[in-house]
Design a protein around this motif. Structure first.
Motif, PDB file in Angstrom:
ATOM      1  N   ALA A  73       0.857  -1.185   0.000  1.00 39.48           N
ATOM      2  CA  ALA A  73       0.000   0.000   0.000  1.00 39.48           C
ATOM      3  C   ALA A  73       0.896   1.238   0.000  1.00 39.48           C
ATOM      4  N   MET A  74       0.393   2.334  -0.559  1.00 44.84           N
ATOM      5  CA  MET A  74       1.201   3.544  -0.679  1.00 44.84           C
ATOM      6  C   MET A  74       0.398   4.781  -0.306  1.00 44.84           C
ATOM      7  N   ILE A  75       1.062   5.679   0.414  1.00 42.44           N
ATOM      8  CA  ILE A  75       0.505   6.997   0.714  1.00 42.44           C
ATOM      9  C   ILE A  75       1.602   7.989   0.354  1.00 42.44           C
ATOM     10  N   ALA A  76       1.404   8.713  -0.739  1.00 45.38           N
ATOM     11  CA  ALA A  76       2.479   9.582  -1.222  1.00 45.38           C
ATOM     12  C   ALA A  76       1.925  10.590  -2.223  1.00 45.38           C
TER      13      ALA A  76
ATOM     14  N   THR B  85       2.507   7.331  -9.100  1.00 47.71           N
ATOM     15  CA  THR B  85       2.532   6.997 -10.524  1.00 47.71           C
ATOM     16  C   THR B  85       3.692   6.062 -10.844  1.00 47.71           C
ATOM     17  N   GLY B  86       4.861   6.335 -10.284  1.00 44.31           N
ATOM     18  CA  GLY B  86       6.016   5.467 -10.512  1.00 44.31           C
ATOM     19  C   GLY B  86       5.763   4.046 -10.040  1.00 44.31           C
ATOM     20  N   PHE B  87       5.185   3.902  -8.859  1.00 37.72           N
ATOM     21  CA  PHE B  87       4.895   2.566  -8.348  1.00 37.72           C
ATOM     22  C   PHE B  87       3.780   1.887  -9.145  1.00 37.72           C
TER      23      PHE B  87
ATOM     24  N   GLY C  68       0.023  -1.314  -8.214  1.00 35.94           N
ATOM     25  CA  GLY C  68      -1.366  -0.913  -7.977  1.00 35.94           C
ATOM     26  C   GLY C  68      -2.343  -2.063  -7.958  1.00 35.94           C
ATOM     27  N   ASN C  69      -3.425  -1.881  -7.202  1.00 36.98           N
ATOM     28  CA  ASN C  69      -4.472  -2.892  -7.116  1.00 36.98           C
ATOM     29  C   ASN C  69      -5.810  -2.204  -6.846  1.00 36.98           C
TER      30      ASN C  69
ATOM     31  N   SER D  87      10.551  11.642  -1.341  1.00 38.81           N
ATOM     32  CA  SER D  87       9.815  12.009  -2.550  1.00 38.81           C
ATOM     33  C   SER D  87      10.672  12.982  -3.353  1.00 38.81           C
ATOM     34  N   LYS D  88      10.208  13.278  -4.542  1.00 40.20           N
ATOM     35  CA  LYS D  88      10.967  14.154  -5.433  1.00 40.20           C
ATOM     36  C   LYS D  88      11.148  15.555  -4.832  1.00 40.20           C
ATOM     37  N   ASP D  89      10.122  16.070  -4.207  1.00 42.59           N
ATOM     38  CA  ASP D  89      10.151  17.437  -3.698  1.00 42.59           C
ATOM     39  C   ASP D  89      10.633  17.552  -2.256  1.00 42.59           C
TER      40      ASP D  89
END
Length: 130
Positions: free
Chosen positions: A16-19, A25-27, A33-34, A100-102
């Motif tokens: 699972a992802m929270i970002a 999008t990368g993941f 994704g599911n 993250s990127k930022d």
């Protein structure tokens, strides 16, 4: 050994992802994704319109799901709900903070790293007493 928590052994488990949108999008492009039958996803995209309550609810939902083995959370998002992240103490799903990127990674705010440092500091103190 009796105090060990049994780790569920499923044939498949989710991440699972929270970002932020770019990280998610990368993941998703990597195949993480599911979407289940109830149209529930295994990610939350955090942007300027996302409330702390939504982040808290997603964190609680992902950590309560039995089909999730790992929760990846951007460190800057984890800082918004630091009290929840630091109070979480179950082995599965594992909580991993990612940069993250930022927002660059800051090891001073990483809950896993702080727990490891604490563990090694108490082990070194215990070994000095022998």
């Amino acid at each position: 050994m009796a105090n060990r928590v049994p780790i569920p052994n499923n044939n498949s488990a989710l991440i699972a992802m929270i970002a932020d949108e770019d990280t998610i999008t990368g993941f998703l492009l990597a195949g993480v994704g599911n979407v289940d039958l109830r149209r529930k996803t295994n990610y939350l995209i955090v942007d300027s319109k996302t409330t702390v309550k939504q982040i808290e609810d997603a964190f609680k939902e992902f950590t309560a799901r039995e089909d999730v083995a790992i929760v990846l959370i951007s460190q800057y998002v984890a800082n918004m709900i630091r009290f929840l992240v630091d109070s979480y103490n179950k082995p599965v799903p594992a909580i991993l903070e990612i940069p993250s990127k930022d927002h660059p990674y800051d090891p001073a705010h990483d809950s896993v790293l702080s727990r490891v440092k604490y563990l090694f500091s108490t082990e070194s103190v215990a070994s000095d007493r022998r």
